[in-house]
Design a protein around this motif. Sequence first.
Motif, PDB file in Angstrom:
ATOM      1  N   ARG A   2      14.186   0.235   6.797  1.00  0.00           N
ATOM      2  CA  ARG A   2      13.579   1.463   6.292  1.00  0.00           C
ATOM      3  C   ARG A   2      13.019   1.228   4.900  1.00  0.00           C
ATOM      4  NH1 ARG A   2      16.998   6.771   8.100  1.00  0.00           N
ATOM      5  NH2 ARG A   2      15.187   7.749   7.110  1.00  0.00           N
ATOM      6  N   ASP A   3      11.806   1.691   4.690  1.00  0.00           N
ATOM      7  CA  ASP A   3      11.175   1.590   3.391  1.00  0.00           C
ATOM      8  C   ASP A   3      11.922   2.493   2.401  1.00  0.00           C
ATOM      9  OD1 ASP A   3       8.877   0.998   1.564  1.00  0.00           O
ATOM     10  OD2 ASP A   3       8.596   3.165   1.773  1.00  0.00           O
ATOM     11  N   PRO A   4      12.393   1.961   1.271  1.00  0.00           N
ATOM     12  CA  PRO A   4      13.197   2.792   0.367  1.00  0.00           C
ATOM     13  C   PRO A   4      12.422   3.931  -0.277  1.00  0.00           C
ATOM     14  CG  PRO A   4      12.749   0.629  -0.604  1.00  0.00           C
ATOM     15  CD  PRO A   4      12.306   0.561   0.824  1.00  0.00           C
ATOM     16  N   ALA A   5      11.126   3.760  -0.464  1.00  0.00           N
ATOM     17  CA  ALA A   5      10.343   4.809  -1.126  1.00  0.00           C
ATOM     18  C   ALA A   5      10.036   5.983  -0.207  1.00  0.00           C
ATOM     19  CB  ALA A   5       9.051   4.219  -1.673  1.00  0.00           C
ATOM     20  N   THR A   6       9.836   5.712   1.078  1.00  0.00           N
ATOM     21  CA  THR A   6       9.403   6.760   2.002  1.00  0.00           C
ATOM     22  C   THR A   6      10.459   7.144   3.031  1.00  0.00           C
ATOM     23  OG1 THR A   6       8.483   5.172   3.582  1.00  0.00           O
ATOM     24  CG2 THR A   6       7.017   5.963   1.816  1.00  0.00           C
ATOM     25  N   GLY A   7      11.390   6.264   3.312  1.00  0.00           N
ATOM     26  CA  GLY A   7      12.349   6.494   4.384  1.00  0.00           C
ATOM     27  C   GLY A   7      11.843   6.105   5.752  1.00  0.00           C
ATOM     28  N   VAL A   8      10.637   5.552   5.826  1.00  0.00           N
ATOM     29  CA  VAL A   8      10.021   5.226   7.119  1.00  0.00           C
ATOM     30  C   VAL A   8      10.501   3.850   7.590  1.00  0.00           C
ATOM     31  CG1 VAL A   8       7.852   4.790   8.321  1.00  0.00           C
ATOM     32  CG2 VAL A   8       8.009   6.642   6.647  1.00  0.00           C
ATOM     33  N   ARG A   9      10.891   3.787   8.810  1.00  0.00           N
ATOM     34  CA  ARG A   9      11.340   2.538   9.417  1.00  0.00           C
ATOM     35  C   ARG A   9      10.139   1.655   9.744  1.00  0.00           C
ATOM     36  NH1 ARG A   9      16.334   2.685  13.150  1.00  0.00           N
ATOM     37  NH2 ARG A   9      16.425   0.655  14.176  1.00  0.00           N
ATOM     38  N   ALA A  10      10.276   0.367   9.478  1.00  0.00           N
ATOM     39  CA  ALA A  10       9.252  -0.620   9.835  1.00  0.00           C
ATOM     40  C   ALA A  10       7.871  -0.219   9.329  1.00  0.00           C
ATOM     41  CB  ALA A  10       9.225  -0.823  11.348  1.00  0.00           C
ATOM     42  N   LEU A  11       7.792   0.191   8.081  1.00  0.00           N
ATOM     43  CA  LEU A  11       6.536   0.720   7.553  1.00  0.00           C
ATOM     44  C   LEU A  11       5.385  -0.291   7.605  1.00  0.00           C
ATOM     45  CD1 LEU A  11       4.965   3.043   6.287  1.00  0.00           C
ATOM     46  CD2 LEU A  11       5.813   2.306   4.047  1.00  0.00           C
ATOM     47  N   PRO A  12       5.556  -1.552   7.178  1.00  0.00           N
ATOM     48  CA  PRO A  12       4.415  -2.476   7.259  1.00  0.00           C
ATOM     49  C   PRO A  12       3.893  -2.653   8.683  1.00  0.00           C
ATOM     50  CG  PRO A  12       6.117  -3.367   5.828  1.00  0.00           C
ATOM     51  CD  PRO A  12       6.713  -2.166   6.506  1.00  0.00           C
ATOM     52  N   ASP A  13       4.801  -2.804   9.656  1.00  0.00           N
ATOM     53  CA  ASP A  13       4.365  -2.935  11.044  1.00  0.00           C
ATOM     54  C   ASP A  13       3.714  -1.656  11.545  1.00  0.00           C
ATOM     55  OD1 ASP A  13       5.248  -5.520  11.154  1.00  0.00           O
ATOM     56  OD2 ASP A  13       6.680  -5.202  12.781  1.00  0.00           O
ATOM     57  N   THR A  14       4.207  -0.508  11.079  1.00  0.00           N
ATOM     58  CA  THR A  14       3.621   0.771  11.489  1.00  0.00           C
ATOM     59  C   THR A  14       2.187   0.898  11.004  1.00  0.00           C
ATOM     60  OG1 THR A  14       5.763   1.884  11.577  1.00  0.00           O
ATOM     61  CG2 THR A  14       3.824   3.267  11.249  1.00  0.00           C
ATOM     62  N   LEU A  15       1.939   0.516   9.768  1.00  0.00           N
ATOM     63  CA  LEU A  15       0.573   0.566   9.243  1.00  0.00           C
ATOM     64  C   LEU A  15      -0.335  -0.412   9.980  1.00  0.00           C
ATOM     65  CD1 LEU A  15       1.368   0.835   5.430  1.00  0.00           C
ATOM     66  CD2 LEU A  15       0.561   2.663   6.935  1.00  0.00           C
ATOM     67  N   ALA A  16       0.197  -1.597  10.279  1.00  0.00           N
ATOM     68  CA  ALA A  16      -0.606  -2.568  11.023  1.00  0.00           C
ATOM     69  C   ALA A  16      -0.908  -2.066  12.433  1.00  0.00           C
ATOM     70  CB  ALA A  16       0.125  -3.906  11.080  1.00  0.00           C
ATOM     71  N   ALA A  17       0.082  -1.449  13.076  1.00  0.00           N
ATOM     72  CA  ALA A  17      -0.133  -0.911  14.418  1.00  0.00           C
ATOM     73  C   ALA A  17      -1.133   0.238  14.401  1.00  0.00           C
ATOM     74  CB  ALA A  17       1.194  -0.448  15.012  1.00  0.00           C
ATOM     75  N   THR A  18      -1.047   1.083  13.384  1.00  0.00           N
ATOM     76  CA  THR A  18      -1.990   2.183  13.241  1.00  0.00           C
ATOM     77  C   THR A  18      -3.412   1.649  13.128  1.00  0.00           C
ATOM     78  OG1 THR A  18      -0.337   3.589  12.187  1.00  0.00           O
ATOM     79  CG2 THR A  18      -2.645   4.129  11.780  1.00  0.00           C
ATOM     80  N   ARG A  19      -3.581   0.663  12.297  1.00  0.00           N
ATOM     81  CA  ARG A  19      -4.898   0.048  12.113  1.00  0.00           C
ATOM     82  C   ARG A  19      -5.402  -0.565  13.418  1.00  0.00           C
ATOM     83  NH1 ARG A  19      -3.419  -3.462   8.560  1.00  0.00           N
ATOM     84  NH2 ARG A  19      -3.872  -2.124   6.775  1.00  0.00           N
ATOM     85  N   ALA A  20      -4.510  -1.287  14.106  1.00  0.00           N
ATOM     86  CA  ALA A  20      -4.919  -1.962  15.338  1.00  0.00           C
ATOM     87  C   ALA A  20      -5.334  -0.972  16.410  1.00  0.00           C
ATOM     88  CB  ALA A  20      -3.779  -2.841  15.842  1.00  0.00           C
TER      89      ALA A  20
END
Length: 314
Positions: free
Chosen positions: A52-70
């Motif tokens: 979980r990203d400590p700033a946002t609480g979102v799990r797997a944030l880098p992969d989530t952004l990459a998946a969103t982009r893809a």
Amino acid sequence: MSGWFLLGAPWDSSGSRRGEERAPGALRAAGLAGRVAVDLGDAATVIGGETRDPATGVRALPDTLAATRALAEALAHGMRAHPELRPLVVGGDCSLLLGVFAHLRRAHGDVGLWLVDGHPDYVDAQASDTGETADMEFAALTGAGPAVLAGRQVVVADDEVLPGRQGRSDEIAETAPMVASRHAALIGHRTTDLDAGAVAELARVPRDVLTIDARAVVDDPGAAGRRAAAWAAGLGVPMWLHVDVDVLDPSALPAVTYPQAGGPDLDDLADLLAPLAAAPGLIGVSVADFRPDLDPDGRHANRLVALLDQALWT
């Protein structure tokens, strides 16, 4: 049936690969690819991290952004290459809506959403037990989630150049919200026998969201669908239809991560979806949250394909 193209989004926001990411393949095996004009395969949306990203609480944030982009790029490619067809995006979980609307917001401006779901998906990221984006994608879409998910800049491909920008952004959309809450409908969510966390989640949903709860759907699914279709007709914006299959009662479909009693059966859901699928403003459909690992003999995959036959193509 020939008016659609298929795009898979094998996306499990838990990062645990528990099952949702296998759904596009399972539904293809059950015959879904044969119902569409073109199958574009899968976007690169697999999530591999659980931190979980400590700033946002979102799990797997880098992969989530990459998946969103893809997914945004894959959907953009499909809609450019096949302008005569509408997209059917098959997940994976409801996080796929982040990728869908990252593209739609850029390409179409204001787009409305029918969110057919057993849950509001409006959990506060920091308060979430899991940090999974599938708990909060509706909040992010309507501007209430973490800024990096709710959208501040546009996700662009390497070869795209936008005025005043170069290269890629790590954020999702040019403007927030990606969906105006007044252009969103939440349909089929449970409103009775809720625990304290679910009550708090439901209370966060903006008041200008159209809400049609599970009891109304079960009582008269056709009327619920016609009401949602008539509401959308008055908005004057294109509409996207998203179906989280955990809207169904577990007696109809147990193969989901978070089942809840009190939902419609398959025939009820088909009756609900039919007026939405027939709406002239519909520009695409997504389906999410089926767990093939909980469907070893494939019977539920077959039933979901039959549901789409009944609701979308008859």
